[in-house]
Design a protein around this motif. Structure first.
Motif, short mmCIF file in Angstrom:
data_model
loop_
_atom_site.label_atom_id
_atom_site.label_comp_id
_atom_site.label_asym_id
_atom_site.label_seq_id
_atom_site.Cartn_x
_atom_site.Cartn_y
_atom_site.Cartn_z
N TYR A 1 7.48 4.86 -7.29
CA TYR A 1 6.92 3.51 -7.32
C TYR A 1 6.82 3.10 -5.85
O TYR A 1 7.83 2.89 -5.19
N ALA B 1 3.06 -0.72 -5.62
CA ALA B 1 3.20 -0.60 -7.07
C ALA B 1 2.42 0.57 -7.67
O ALA B 1 2.36 0.74 -8.88
N PRO C 1 -2.63 1.31 -8.33
CA PRO C 1 -2.23 0.19 -9.20
C PRO C 1 -3.41 -0.72 -9.52
O PRO C 1 -4.43 -0.72 -8.82
N LYS C 2 -3.25 -1.50 -10.58
CA LYS C 2 -4.22 -2.54 -10.96
C LYS C 2 -3.48 -3.87 -11.00
O LYS C 2 -2.29 -3.93 -11.25
N ASP C 3 -4.20 -4.96 -10.75
CA ASP C 3 -3.68 -6.32 -10.91
C ASP C 3 -2.40 -6.57 -10.11
O ASP C 3 -1.42 -7.13 -10.61
N VAL C 4 -2.38 -6.15 -8.84
CA VAL C 4 -1.19 -6.31 -8.00
C VAL C 4 -1.03 -7.77 -7.58
O VAL C 4 -1.94 -8.36 -7.01
N ASP D 1 1.32 -9.40 -5.28
CA ASP D 1 2.33 -9.23 -4.23
C ASP D 1 2.67 -10.59 -3.63
O ASP D 1 1.79 -11.34 -3.24
N HIS E 1 4.75 0.91 -14.64
CA HIS E 1 5.21 0.18 -13.46
C HIS E 1 4.77 -1.27 -13.63
O HIS E 1 3.62 -1.51 -14.00
N LEU F 1 4.90 -5.15 -11.53
CA LEU F 1 5.21 -5.89 -10.31
C LEU F 1 5.08 -7.37 -10.64
O LEU F 1 4.01 -7.82 -11.06
N LYS G 1 1.77 -5.51 -15.42
CA LYS G 1 1.70 -4.05 -15.45
C LYS G 1 0.65 -3.58 -14.44
O LYS G 1 -0.51 -4.02 -14.49
N THR G 2 1.06 -2.70 -13.53
CA THR G 2 0.15 -2.18 -12.51
C THR G 2 -0.27 -0.73 -12.78
O THR G 2 -1.34 -0.31 -12.37
N VAL G 3 0.61 0.03 -13.45
CA VAL G 3 0.34 1.45 -13.72
C VAL G 3 0.94 1.78 -15.09
O VAL G 3 2.03 1.32 -15.43
#
Length: 164
Positions: free
Chosen positions: A49, A71, A79-82, A84, A104, A106, A110-112
């Motif tokens: 990760y 992520a 990753p998607k939709d991070v 941060d 995963h 963040l 859900k990013t992955v």
């Protein structure tokens, strides 16, 4: 790299923790680390990760389609939709492993999500830096490692629960 604390091996688990990184930092949370199979510098090989300051660390531009960014499943899946919170702020990472399914998250998003051990997984690994590690990411259980990459990163509220 990183220091490996050999407490226990985990198979199905949910790991949650908070992390705060400094500007330009690079770190990660590795899982399915197999220190019995890999030794020396290779002892820290595992699914990762990624924890990275995407704005200031050059590694964010490396890899393919963002698979080195915050992520991501490092060097494998971007990753998607991070969401941060940025350097100097606490972020919450969650890794859920239930059989071959891995997620995963963040900051609650859900990013992955991926399935390991299938044909698609093996094709991803074959195009990655892990291509020479037979059965990469397919262990039934392994250790968890918080990566030390020479940057200041803080971790807190680390919780691991086994998923039945």
């Amino acid at each position: 790299g990183g220091d490996i604390v050999t407490i226990k091996k985990f198979g199905n688990f949910e790991l949650s923790l908070e992390f705060k990184y400094t500007p330009g930092a690079n770190s990660g949370i590795k899982y399915f680390v197999d220190i019995e199979k890999n030794h020396g510098d290779l002892a820290s090989i595992g699914c990762e990760y990624q924890i990275l300051d995407d704005r200031l660390n050059e590694d964010a531009k490396a890899g393919v389609a963002g698979n080195h960014t915050l992520a991501a499943l490092y060097d494998l899946i971007p990753p998607k939709d991070v969401m941060d919170n940025g350097p100097g702020q606490w972020n919450k990472a969650v890794i859920i492993v239930n059989g071959s399914n891995v997620q995963h998250l963040l900051n609650g998003v859900k990013t992955v999500e991926y399935e390991r051990g299938n044909t698609e997984w093996r094709a991803l690994v074959a195009k990655s830096k892990y291509k020479d590690f037979k059965g990469f990411g397919e262990n039934q259980e392994g250790r968890i490692l918080l990566q030390d990459h020479g940057h200041e990163v803080e971790f807190r509220n680390i919780k691991i629960r086994e998923v039945k």
